[in-house]
Write a protein that holds these residues in place. Sequence first.
Motif, PDB file in Angstrom:
ATOM      1  N   PRO A  57      -3.807  40.757  20.271  1.00  0.00           N
ATOM      2  CA  PRO A  57      -3.366  40.560  21.767  1.00  0.00           C
ATOM      3  C   PRO A  57      -4.211  41.271  22.603  1.00  0.00           C
ATOM      4  O   PRO A  57      -4.495  41.087  23.645  1.00  0.00           O
ATOM      5  CB  PRO A  57      -1.854  40.822  21.559  1.00  0.00           C
ATOM      6  N   SER A  58      -4.914  42.522  22.253  1.00  0.00           N
ATOM      7  CA  SER A  58      -5.453  43.482  23.403  1.00  0.00           C
ATOM      8  C   SER A  58      -6.977  42.807  23.474  1.00  0.00           C
ATOM      9  O   SER A  58      -7.367  43.035  24.436  1.00  0.00           O
ATOM     10  CB  SER A  58      -5.906  44.528  22.546  1.00  0.00           C
ATOM     11  N   LYS A  59      -7.259  41.695  22.594  1.00  0.00           N
ATOM     12  CA  LYS A  59      -8.755  41.110  22.980  1.00  0.00           C
ATOM     13  C   LYS A  59      -8.441  40.035  23.704  1.00  0.00           C
ATOM     14  O   LYS A  59      -9.289  39.403  24.522  1.00  0.00           O
ATOM     15  CB  LYS A  59      -9.518  40.849  21.649  1.00  0.00           C
ATOM     16  N   VAL A  60      -7.210  39.419  23.673  1.00  0.00           N
ATOM     17  CA  VAL A  60      -6.975  37.992  24.451  1.00  0.00           C
ATOM     18  C   VAL A  60      -6.615  38.454  25.990  1.00  0.00           C
ATOM     19  O   VAL A  60      -6.706  37.816  27.110  1.00  0.00           O
ATOM     20  CB  VAL A  60      -5.793  37.348  23.837  1.00  0.00           C
ATOM     21  N   ALA A  61      -5.627  39.573  26.094  1.00  0.00           N
ATOM     22  CA  ALA A  61      -4.917  39.735  27.313  1.00  0.00           C
ATOM     23  C   ALA A  61      -5.701  40.648  28.222  1.00  0.00           C
ATOM     24  O   ALA A  61      -6.580  41.401  27.868  1.00  0.00           O
ATOM     25  CB  ALA A  61      -3.465  40.696  26.920  1.00  0.00           C
ATOM     26  N   THR A  62      -5.624  40.531  29.712  1.00  0.00           N
ATOM     27  CA  THR A  62      -6.409  40.967  30.771  1.00  0.00           C
ATOM     28  C   THR A  62      -5.525  42.278  31.144  1.00  0.00           C
ATOM     29  O   THR A  62      -6.194  43.135  31.877  1.00  0.00           O
ATOM     30  CB  THR A  62      -7.111  40.342  31.653  1.00  0.00           C
ATOM     31  N   THR A  63      -4.228  42.346  31.069  1.00  0.00           N
ATOM     32  CA  THR A  63      -3.230  43.211  31.704  1.00  0.00           C
ATOM     33  C   THR A  63      -2.324  43.665  30.629  1.00  0.00           C
ATOM     34  O   THR A  63      -2.304  42.997  29.486  1.00  0.00           O
ATOM     35  CB  THR A  63      -2.645  42.658  32.754  1.00  0.00           C
ATOM     36  N   SER A  64      -1.789  44.936  30.552  1.00  0.00           N
ATOM     37  CA  SER A  64      -0.786  45.559  29.568  1.00  0.00           C
ATOM     38  C   SER A  64       0.411  44.660  29.611  1.00  0.00           C
ATOM     39  O   SER A  64       0.714  44.349  28.627  1.00  0.00           O
ATOM     40  CB  SER A  64      -0.192  46.998  29.796  1.00  0.00           C
ATOM     41  N   LEU A  65       0.825  43.901  30.555  1.00  0.00           N
ATOM     42  CA  LEU A  65       2.020  43.009  30.738  1.00  0.00           C
ATOM     43  C   LEU A  65       1.656  42.006  29.976  1.00  0.00           C
ATOM     44  O   LEU A  65       2.308  41.403  29.007  1.00  0.00           O
ATOM     45  CB  LEU A  65       2.241  42.445  32.127  1.00  0.00           C
ATOM     46  N   ASP A  66       0.323  41.219  29.959  1.00  0.00           N
ATOM     47  CA  ASP A  66      -0.054  40.047  29.045  1.00  0.00           C
ATOM     48  C   ASP A  66      -0.076  40.467  27.520  1.00  0.00           C
ATOM     49  O   ASP A  66       0.256  39.599  26.821  1.00  0.00           O
ATOM     50  CB  ASP A  66      -1.356  39.556  29.469  1.00  0.00           C
TER      51      ASP A  66
ATOM     52  N   LYS B 268       1.825  42.742  26.011  1.00  0.00           N
ATOM     53  CA  LYS B 268       3.063  43.115  25.565  1.00  0.00           C
ATOM     54  C   LYS B 268       3.541  41.548  25.265  1.00  0.00           C
ATOM     55  O   LYS B 268       4.427  41.273  24.278  1.00  0.00           O
ATOM     56  CB  LYS B 268       3.824  43.704  26.521  1.00  0.00           C
ATOM     57  N   PHE B 269       3.513  40.676  26.245  1.00  0.00           N
ATOM     58  CA  PHE B 269       3.986  39.258  26.143  1.00  0.00           C
ATOM     59  C   PHE B 269       3.230  38.618  24.725  1.00  0.00           C
ATOM     60  O   PHE B 269       4.219  38.187  23.897  1.00  0.00           O
ATOM     61  CB  PHE B 269       3.594  38.391  27.133  1.00  0.00           C
ATOM     62  N   LEU B 270       2.247  38.869  24.591  1.00  0.00           N
ATOM     63  CA  LEU B 270       1.487  38.215  23.239  1.00  0.00           C
ATOM     64  C   LEU B 270       2.129  38.632  21.885  1.00  0.00           C
ATOM     65  O   LEU B 270       2.193  38.099  21.039  1.00  0.00           O
ATOM     66  CB  LEU B 270      -0.088  38.363  23.320  1.00  0.00           C
ATOM     67  N   GLU B 271       2.109  40.219  22.262  1.00  0.00           N
ATOM     68  CA  GLU B 271       2.578  40.839  20.854  1.00  0.00           C
ATOM     69  C   GLU B 271       4.024  40.527  20.473  1.00  0.00           C
ATOM     70  O   GLU B 271       4.484  40.258  19.445  1.00  0.00           O
ATOM     71  CB  GLU B 271       2.684  42.356  21.121  1.00  0.00           C
ATOM     72  N   LYS B 272       5.007  40.362  21.606  1.00  0.00           N
ATOM     73  CA  LYS B 272       6.198  39.649  21.440  1.00  0.00           C
ATOM     74  C   LYS B 272       6.242  38.388  20.808  1.00  0.00           C
ATOM     75  O   LYS B 272       7.307  38.117  19.779  1.00  0.00           O
ATOM     76  CB  LYS B 272       7.139  39.908  22.682  1.00  0.00           C
ATOM     77  N   LEU B 273       5.663  37.345  21.207  1.00  0.00           N
ATOM     78  CA  LEU B 273       5.215  36.062  20.738  1.00  0.00           C
ATOM     79  C   LEU B 273       4.797  35.978  19.439  1.00  0.00           C
ATOM     80  O   LEU B 273       5.420  35.336  18.638  1.00  0.00           O
ATOM     81  CB  LEU B 273       4.250  35.167  21.690  1.00  0.00           C
ATOM     82  N   LEU B 274       3.960  36.882  18.946  1.00  0.00           N
ATOM     83  CA  LEU B 274       3.221  36.722  17.736  1.00  0.00           C
ATOM     84  C   LEU B 274       4.442  37.475  16.775  1.00  0.00           C
ATOM     85  O   LEU B 274       4.332  36.845  15.589  1.00  0.00           O
ATOM     86  CB  LEU B 274       1.973  37.590  17.440  1.00  0.00           C
ATOM     87  N   GLU B 275       5.232  38.269  17.314  1.00  0.00           N
ATOM     88  CA  GLU B 275       6.313  38.914  16.134  1.00  0.00           C
ATOM     89  C   GLU B 275       7.393  37.990  16.162  1.00  0.00           C
ATOM     90  O   GLU B 275       7.736  37.651  14.970  1.00  0.00           O
ATOM     91  CB  GLU B 275       6.856  40.253  17.101  1.00  0.00           C
ATOM     92  N   VAL B 276       7.691  37.074  17.120  1.00  0.00           N
ATOM     93  CA  VAL B 276       8.579  36.064  16.960  1.00  0.00           C
ATOM     94  C   VAL B 276       7.981  34.966  16.066  1.00  0.00           C
ATOM     95  O   VAL B 276       8.676  34.446  14.943  1.00  0.00           O
ATOM     96  CB  VAL B 276       8.845  35.355  18.433  1.00  0.00           C
ATOM     97  N   LEU B 277       6.833  34.621  16.255  1.00  0.00           N
ATOM     98  CA  LEU B 277       6.186  33.675  15.126  1.00  0.00           C
ATOM     99  C   LEU B 277       6.085  34.006  13.899  1.00  0.00           C
ATOM    100  O   LEU B 277       6.211  33.398  12.584  1.00  0.00           O
ATOM    101  CB  LEU B 277       4.833  33.222  15.676  1.00  0.00           C
ATOM    102  N   GLU B 278       5.703  35.358  13.511  1.00  0.00           N
ATOM    103  CA  GLU B 278       5.732  36.074  12.271  1.00  0.00           C
ATOM    104  C   GLU B 278       7.286  35.866  11.680  1.00  0.00           C
ATOM    105  O   GLU B 278       7.218  35.536  10.394  1.00  0.00           O
ATOM    106  CB  GLU B 278       5.232  37.414  12.350  1.00  0.00           C
ATOM    107  N   GLU B 279       8.321  36.065  12.560  1.00  0.00           N
ATOM    108  CA  GLU B 279       9.628  35.942  11.826  1.00  0.00           C
ATOM    109  C   GLU B 279      10.016  34.676  11.642  1.00  0.00           C
ATOM    110  O   GLU B 279      10.889  34.324  10.767  1.00  0.00           O
ATOM    111  CB  GLU B 279      10.486  36.850  12.817  1.00  0.00           C
TER     112      GLU B 279
END
Length: 906
Positions: free
Chosen positions: A796-805, A807-818
């Motif tokens: 997510p840190s390589k895809v997002a341009t802001t800290s808000l983005d 956090k969004f991707l990190e949460k999304l990937l966490e949901v997908l992993e689960e």
Amino acid sequence: MPDDSLKVKAYFDLYWQTFRNSYPDALNYALAAEELTKKLNREFEYADAKRVKSFALSGLGRNVEAKAALDEALEIFVRLNDKKMEADVLTELGYLDHIQSNFEDALNHYFAALELAKEVENKDNEARILNYVASIYKKQKLYDKAISHYKNALALVEELDFKPGISACLTNLAGVYMEVDRFEDALKYHEQALELKILMNDRLGQGRVLNNIGVVYNKLEDFKRAGPKFDEALALAQEVGDKNLYSDAMFGKVATAFGLGNFEESIRMSQNLMVQSKPLKDLELDLKLHKYLQGSYANLGDFEKAHSHALQRQVLSDSLYSKNMLSVTNELEAKYQNDQKTKEIELLASEKELQSLQLKKRETERNGIIVLTLLSLLLGGLFYNQFRIKKKANRELRELDELKSNFFANVSHEFRTPLTLIKGPIERLEQNPEESLDREDVKMIRRNANKVLGLVNQLLELSKIDQGKLKLKPTEGDVFKCLWAATSSFNSHAAQRNMDYRVQIPDTPLWASFDRDKLEKVVYNLLSNAFKFTPDGSLISFWASYKEGELNLQVSDSGKGISEEKLPFIFDRFYQVDGGSTREQGGSGIGLSLSKDLVALMDGTITVTSEEGKGTFFTVQLPVTKIETRRTKADAIRQIDSDKERPNPFELTKADKRKLPQILLVEDNADMRQFIKGNLLDLYRITEAHHGAAGVEKAKSMEPDLVITDLMMPKMDGIELCQILKSDLETSHLPIIMLTARAGMDNKIEGLESGADEYMTKPFNAKELRTRVKNLIAQRERLKQHFTDLENKVDPSKVATTSLDQKFLEKLLEVLEEEHSNPQFGVPQMQEAMAMSKTQLHRKLKALTNESPGELLRNFRLKRAAQLLSSKSDSVTQIAYQVGFNNLSYFAKCFKALYGVSPSSY
């Protein structure tokens, strides 16, 4: 011996030749004469050498030594029984006490000398003594005694027919009568003195008496008779080259102009005199000039300048007070030192009085300590007072600096925007010489060049006004025709904004001598102000009329109006009703100030009334003298018809359906929007917003690939727009380019901290803007490609341009992993887990990953399946079930579509 006698005479002659120019040289000649006469044993000349030596010593401030020399001379003349010289020495002793303010001792010496002068019938010295006595009574405010002694002195010099003495006595008497407000008596004696000065051909004396007569007339408030007297005094001062007389006469003219109500003339002469009198360093004169400047500006209604001169007057008053206190301190110290020296002399003279003198010395020291302590406290109070005044002045200077800083920030914006619009088309033509500028570009360049020129001219005229160099240049012409020309320049602007613009000017010609340029500037500034602060479709009116030698102009609008607390300041230099970066209209804060100064220059008045929510009403009244001519009448009262609708030349009439990246352009300047759009329209779709609030709304309702925004805009500035977009999950991914006229490093840091990806200052290079737009959009595409790369693990840190983005991707990937192994987990469940609507989730994922929510979930499962197949951890069927597929044929179809091979062959 004859040679020695000649030497003595030569020393005395040289003494008197050098006395007025150099006290040290005169003292040397007196000492030489004293030494030689002592050697020759010539007592009279020896005593006279000591007498004249005292004059030089007194001039050098060595009063104790001067008194000792006079005492020795007096002792010799008493022994010689020369009562005439004895009277002279007593007179000099009295004068020595007089200048040290020892009035009681001075009077004792004067009266003793007066008795001797009467005894030897020395009427010249008798008159001189009476004048000295009268001057002491005048200082002590014993005016009756002063007048009596001056009149006695006058009678004596009239008996001697000594014209210089008569003139001096007449002037002294007039001075006393001035102090007791008996101005008619003062005038009588001054006029008698003037006759004598003319008879003696004393040009400097004539000038001084004429100046005194002018002062008397001013006191009598007979200002018309005072003026010519000061003019004559000025002419004589210039003739003889006397700077003090010139300053006194000029100050008299300042007071006369003020008394006649000619406040502008009083201001002009005060300012000139202040400059000319600088070498004299006359604090009292400067203090009086600031008093008249304060009063003149107050009477003219310019309370800011009146307040400024009041402050300067206070500072000068404190400086003069400090100077006087320092003088008092020095005088006290001198007295203390004199007392010390006197005691030391007496100590050396008599050993018998040693004990008594030591006791007195201790008392004197104690008194000195007390005096010095009191002086220290007094000086401390003075320093504290100066510190308080300086602190107040510093606060006011800081407020003025802040006002000027805001002005320079605003005026830089006013310069940089049109410069960008001039520079841009020229650079494009330079880069592509085969192309030519279209008509709209040429019009835009001319329009913005005129805007810059107008602003520069306004600044230059303000500078001329401040220096008093701006003068009227009247020419004969038709005033109403000039007003028609000035008001008609707003016709097209009114039509473009669908405004009801009404102009009423009489049809009869008004032929007069007036300054056309300055009148047009006043009208233009007032109408420009009305159009700036009045919304589209509103009413703006201009009326002109002429009656009884006065031209009346009225400008009204139906805009938002001005609040009551801000109304008194709208004519102040640099003042803006809305001074923030979100003000509705641009401006430098000098238009109305310049208009007021120009109206005042034309001897007119300008007033304003306003009511919030209803509009503003300006009235200008100018004195105009009509010149009768045979010119024919105009047709009729002309009414501007502003109801016709005209299309906006910058408005796109058709929707842009090209498959190109979309840019949201947020800019309040129509020319700037047209310029930026013209440089980007071939590669991008452009959507416009006229201010920050509209920009935020459009950024959320559409799906732009990039936002370009100005910094200073109405309703919401670029900083706030950036902060809102970057703090909203729905729009936080949008790259933003900020354009601004504020080029300071602090401004740039503020812009970048608000979330802007790029910060460009005006005037900017159009090619640079295209390159930055291209790079930011390409960067977003690379980030999307990184997410869809089949080989890379998503970071997510390589895809997002802001800290808000991020956090969004990190949460999304966490949901997908689960949940990826749960075949019941789909897009609706993903929306619920992310707390977003279907549209919001779709927009956000397309912007960050270029995949829809369904594609993202399917590809995540397939990538995880590919990892399991590579490690041969299980069968194809079991792996399909593990990653959430319950249909094997659909799994095989999707896998082959993504990787190009079947799961069993991978």
